[in-house]
Motif scaffolding. Sequence first.
Motif, PDB file in Angstrom:
ATOM      1  N   ALA A   1       0.820  -1.216   0.000  1.00 22.56           N
ATOM      2  CA  ALA A   1       0.000   0.000   0.000  1.00 22.56           C
ATOM      3  C   ALA A   1       0.850   1.261   0.000  1.00 22.56           C
ATOM      4  CB  ALA A   1      -0.915  -0.002   1.226  1.00 22.56           C
ATOM      5  N   ASP A   2       0.330   2.304  -0.613  1.00 21.22           N
ATOM      6  CA  ASP A   2       0.970   3.613  -0.624  1.00 21.22           C
ATOM      7  C   ASP A   2       0.945   4.219   0.786  1.00 21.22           C
ATOM      8  OD1 ASP A   2       1.803   5.852  -2.764  1.00 21.22           O
ATOM      9  OD2 ASP A   2       0.647   6.832  -1.181  1.00 21.22           O
ATOM     10  N   THR A   3       1.760   5.222   1.008  1.00 21.56           N
ATOM     11  CA  THR A   3       1.816   5.877   2.319  1.00 21.56           C
ATOM     12  C   THR A   3       0.594   6.732   2.607  1.00 21.56           C
ATOM     13  OG1 THR A   3       2.902   7.855   1.457  1.00 21.56           O
ATOM     14  CG2 THR A   3       4.330   6.026   2.171  1.00 21.56           C
TER      15      THR A   3
ATOM     16  N   GLU B   1       8.920  13.744  -5.132  1.00 26.24           N
ATOM     17  CA  GLU B   1       8.594  13.467  -3.727  1.00 26.24           C
ATOM     18  C   GLU B   1       7.425  12.485  -3.663  1.00 26.24           C
ATOM     19  OE1 GLU B   1       6.763  16.633  -1.494  1.00 26.24           O
ATOM     20  OE2 GLU B   1       6.162  17.662  -3.343  1.00 26.24           O
ATOM     21  N   ASP B   2       7.136  12.008  -2.459  1.00 30.56           N
ATOM     22  CA  ASP B   2       6.094  11.005  -2.250  1.00 30.56           C
ATOM     23  C   ASP B   2       4.773  11.398  -2.893  1.00 30.56           C
ATOM     24  OD1 ASP B   2       4.274   9.150  -1.240  1.00 30.56           O
ATOM     25  OD2 ASP B   2       5.183   9.093   0.745  1.00 30.56           O
ATOM     26  N   ASN B   3       4.344  12.634  -2.706  1.00 24.34           N
ATOM     27  CA  ASN B   3       3.067  13.112  -3.223  1.00 24.34           C
ATOM     28  C   ASN B   3       2.947  13.010  -4.740  1.00 24.34           C
ATOM     29  OD1 ASN B   3       0.559  14.867  -3.216  1.00 24.34           O
ATOM     30  ND2 ASN B   3       1.960  16.215  -4.305  1.00 24.34           N
ATOM     31  N   ASP B   4       4.073  12.986  -5.443  1.00 24.58           N
ATOM     32  CA  ASP B   4       4.049  12.971  -6.901  1.00 24.58           C
ATOM     33  C   ASP B   4       3.724  11.599  -7.479  1.00 24.58           C
ATOM     34  OD1 ASP B   4       4.613  15.684  -7.281  1.00 24.58           O
ATOM     35  OD2 ASP B   4       6.749  15.352  -6.961  1.00 24.58           O
ATOM     36  N   TYR B   5       3.717  10.564  -6.652  1.00 20.04           N
ATOM     37  CA  TYR B   5       3.414   9.211  -7.114  1.00 20.04           C
ATOM     38  C   TYR B   5       2.299   8.623  -6.252  1.00 20.04           C
ATOM     39  CZ  TYR B   5       7.787   9.519  -9.704  1.00 20.04           C
ATOM     40  OH  TYR B   5       8.778   9.898 -10.556  1.00 20.04           O
ATOM     41  N   SER B   6       1.249   8.180  -6.881  1.00 19.83           N
ATOM     42  CA  SER B   6       0.127   7.568  -6.166  1.00 19.83           C
ATOM     43  C   SER B   6      -0.060   6.150  -6.698  1.00 19.83           C
ATOM     44  CB  SER B   6      -1.143   8.393  -6.360  1.00 19.83           C
ATOM     45  OG  SER B   6      -0.964   9.708  -5.875  1.00 19.83           O
ATOM     46  N   ILE B   7       0.568   5.197  -6.041  1.00 15.22           N
ATOM     47  CA  ILE B   7       0.553   3.808  -6.483  1.00 15.22           C
ATOM     48  C   ILE B   7      -0.038   2.954  -5.362  1.00 15.22           C
ATOM     49  CG2 ILE B   7       1.964   1.882  -7.323  1.00 15.22           C
ATOM     50  CD1 ILE B   7       4.086   4.017  -8.075  1.00 15.22           C
ATOM     51  N   ASN B   8      -1.134   2.267  -5.648  1.00 16.41           N
ATOM     52  CA  ASN B   8      -1.805   1.441  -4.643  1.00 16.41           C
ATOM     53  C   ASN B   8      -2.222   2.282  -3.439  1.00 16.41           C
ATOM     54  OD1 ASN B   8      -1.141  -0.726  -6.338  1.00 16.41           O
ATOM     55  ND2 ASN B   8       0.758  -1.143  -5.214  1.00 16.41           N
ATOM     56  N   MET B   9      -2.984   3.328  -3.694  1.00 15.33           N
ATOM     57  CA  MET B   9      -3.432   4.206  -2.616  1.00 15.33           C
ATOM     58  C   MET B   9      -4.236   3.425  -1.577  1.00 15.33           C
ATOM     59  SD  MET B   9      -2.216   7.185  -2.964  1.00 15.33           S
ATOM     60  CE  MET B   9      -3.243   8.242  -1.958  1.00 15.33           C
ATOM     61  N   PRO B  10      -4.077   3.768  -0.278  1.00 14.81           N
ATOM     62  CA  PRO B  10      -4.784   3.051   0.788  1.00 14.81           C
ATOM     63  C   PRO B  10      -6.284   3.013   0.545  1.00 14.81           C
ATOM     64  CG  PRO B  10      -3.158   4.548   1.715  1.00 14.81           C
ATOM     65  CD  PRO B  10      -3.224   4.849   0.254  1.00 14.81           C
ATOM     66  N   SER B  11      -6.873   1.848   0.810  1.00 15.72           N
ATOM     67  CA  SER B  11      -8.303   1.675   0.611  1.00 15.72           C
ATOM     68  C   SER B  11      -8.813   0.621   1.592  1.00 15.72           C
ATOM     69  CB  SER B  11      -8.592   1.234  -0.825  1.00 15.72           C
ATOM     70  OG  SER B  11      -9.967   0.974  -1.019  1.00 15.72           O
ATOM     71  N   PHE B  12      -9.890   0.934   2.298  1.00 12.99           N
ATOM     72  CA  PHE B  12     -10.400   0.042   3.332  1.00 12.99           C
ATOM     73  C   PHE B  12     -11.905  -0.147   3.195  1.00 12.99           C
ATOM     74  CE2 PHE B  12      -6.695   2.250   5.109  1.00 12.99           C
ATOM     75  CZ  PHE B  12      -5.909   1.169   5.508  1.00 12.99           C
ATOM     76  N   THR B  13     -12.379  -1.264   3.706  1.00 12.82           N
ATOM     77  CA  THR B  13     -13.806  -1.554   3.785  1.00 12.82           C
ATOM     78  C   THR B  13     -14.165  -1.868   5.227  1.00 12.82           C
ATOM     79  OG1 THR B  13     -13.909  -2.434   1.535  1.00 12.82           O
ATOM     80  CG2 THR B  13     -15.663  -3.087   3.045  1.00 12.82           C
TER      81      THR B  13
ATOM     82  N   SER C   1       2.098  -4.690   9.907  1.00 15.84           N
ATOM     83  CA  SER C   1       1.707  -3.614  10.824  1.00 15.84           C
ATOM     84  C   SER C   1       2.029  -2.252  10.232  1.00 15.84           C
ATOM     85  CB  SER C   1       2.428  -3.797  12.166  1.00 15.84           C
ATOM     86  OG  SER C   1       1.977  -2.862  13.116  1.00 15.84           O
ATOM     87  N   PHE C   2       3.162  -2.143   9.548  1.00 17.50           N
ATOM     88  CA  PHE C   2       3.572  -0.887   8.924  1.00 17.50           C
ATOM     89  C   PHE C   2       2.667  -0.528   7.748  1.00 17.50           C
ATOM     90  CE2 PHE C   2       6.909   1.814   6.746  1.00 17.50           C
ATOM     91  CZ  PHE C   2       7.014   2.749   7.751  1.00 17.50           C
ATOM     92  N   SER C   3       2.057  -1.551   7.138  1.00 21.08           N
ATOM     93  CA  SER C   3       1.286  -1.329   5.909  1.00 21.08           C
ATOM     94  C   SER C   3       0.048  -0.479   6.117  1.00 21.08           C
ATOM     95  CB  SER C   3       0.889  -2.675   5.284  1.00 21.08           C
ATOM     96  OG  SER C   3      -0.135  -3.307   6.041  1.00 21.08           O
ATOM     97  N   ILE C   4      -0.535  -0.463   7.329  1.00 21.41           N
ATOM     98  CA  ILE C   4      -1.775   0.297   7.525  1.00 21.41           C
ATOM     99  C   ILE C   4      -1.524   1.718   8.028  1.00 21.41           C
ATOM    100  CG2 ILE C   4      -3.201  -1.747   7.898  1.00 21.41           C
ATOM    101  CD1 ILE C   4      -3.129  -1.072  10.911  1.00 21.41           C
ATOM    102  N   LEU C   5      -0.253   2.074   8.268  1.00 23.77           N
ATOM    103  CA  LEU C   5       0.034   3.436   8.699  1.00 23.77           C
ATOM    104  C   LEU C   5      -0.211   4.418   7.558  1.00 23.77           C
ATOM    105  CD1 LEU C   5       3.252   3.111  10.892  1.00 23.77           C
ATOM    106  CD2 LEU C   5       0.849   2.889  11.546  1.00 23.77           C
TER     107      LEU C   5
END
Length: 390
Positions: free
Chosen positions: A26-28, A40-52, A104-108
């Motif tokens: 997941a993305d940050t 910078e981080d903001n310039d790339y959106s790859i696998n943006m966080p998504s939850f159900t 654990s780091f993945s959901i931050l």
Amino acid sequence: MRKIIFLFITTFSFAQSVTKTMNLLADTGQNTSYTATFGEDNDYSINMPSFTNNANGTIIDTVTGLMWQQADGSEMTIESAYTYADNLVLGGFSDWRLPTPRESFSILNHQNTNPALNTTYFTNTNAGYWWTNTYQTGDNTKVWVTNAGGGIGNKPKSETISAGGTSKFHARAVRDITTPAVISNHFTDNGNGTITDNLTQLIWQKTPNATAVTWENAITYAEGLSLASANDWRLPNIKELQSLNDESLSNPSVNQTFFGSIGVKNYWSSTTVQNQTLNAWFWNTEFGITTFGLKTTVNYVICVKGNPVNLAINSVDLKSKIKVFPNPFSSKITIENAVGNEYFKLYNEIGLEIFSGKNIEKKDFSDLLKGIYILEIKGETDSKIKLIKQ
């Protein structure tokens, strides 16, 4: 005459079986710009966080495919955390467990802080840390934990309140929705100065930059890197960088068979500290903690790129007479020196087709996410061109 490119690359793999519990990395979640320098981080959106939200106390991360406990299990010792997760029955499931450090780091969420979580989905319990299932290698008095500020590190287990300390270490359980796959080879040496991580499908620069640089210069170096016939390299975000870490190793905490030059150093990520914008996150390879420092200090750089399944970026033909501008582009793409019978396909960094057709100049890409794209041109001379959407 069509130009045919033959690409011969020798790859090397070694027996290194690993269990794949996450579908994607997941993305940050960082969506704010902190510099005019592209990359910078903001310039790339790859696998943006998504939850159900399952409305039963559980949350599904639709990027990784893991199911999480919505409200953590409150403060407890690591020993109690193991027992708690093993005995938890929630949402009709009893196969809960403590997460690995990477899970654990993945959901931050690194756009948020204190807690660095999406509190729309995860209940804010004022935890300072969350236990993982991993002790520090060689020292069973320390355990890997993620923290509310957005980092991960090895902390003394005695620091939690229940063990006589002063900090709140909580347990948040996770479970696998499907049976995890076993991958026979974690890494593959591509024989061209790059390493493929078969867990994340990211491709890494094998030999890091030998000179320590400031954060801004790290971004510039990564964006300008040409390696293995590819020029779509970038500075990794902090989740991508941390994914290289191996908590069973130290000094350095990385697989030396594949990353023999990485050493014990600090490596910049592209991720800014959201509430301390003069600082950026970095990865220290003594044990593998993520922490942050002033962007004006100097750290080392290891670059990353996507691994498109549908697009052979390694065969980019830089001799094409067709010119594409502006680059970077914001809305419209203009084609010059085209014959008129060309067919265009635009792909994002992970190989997803964004556009296909002859009239690309009529298409408005204003709503397209920022990042690197590859324009494939089919005609008398086939070619591929790297574009940057700003």
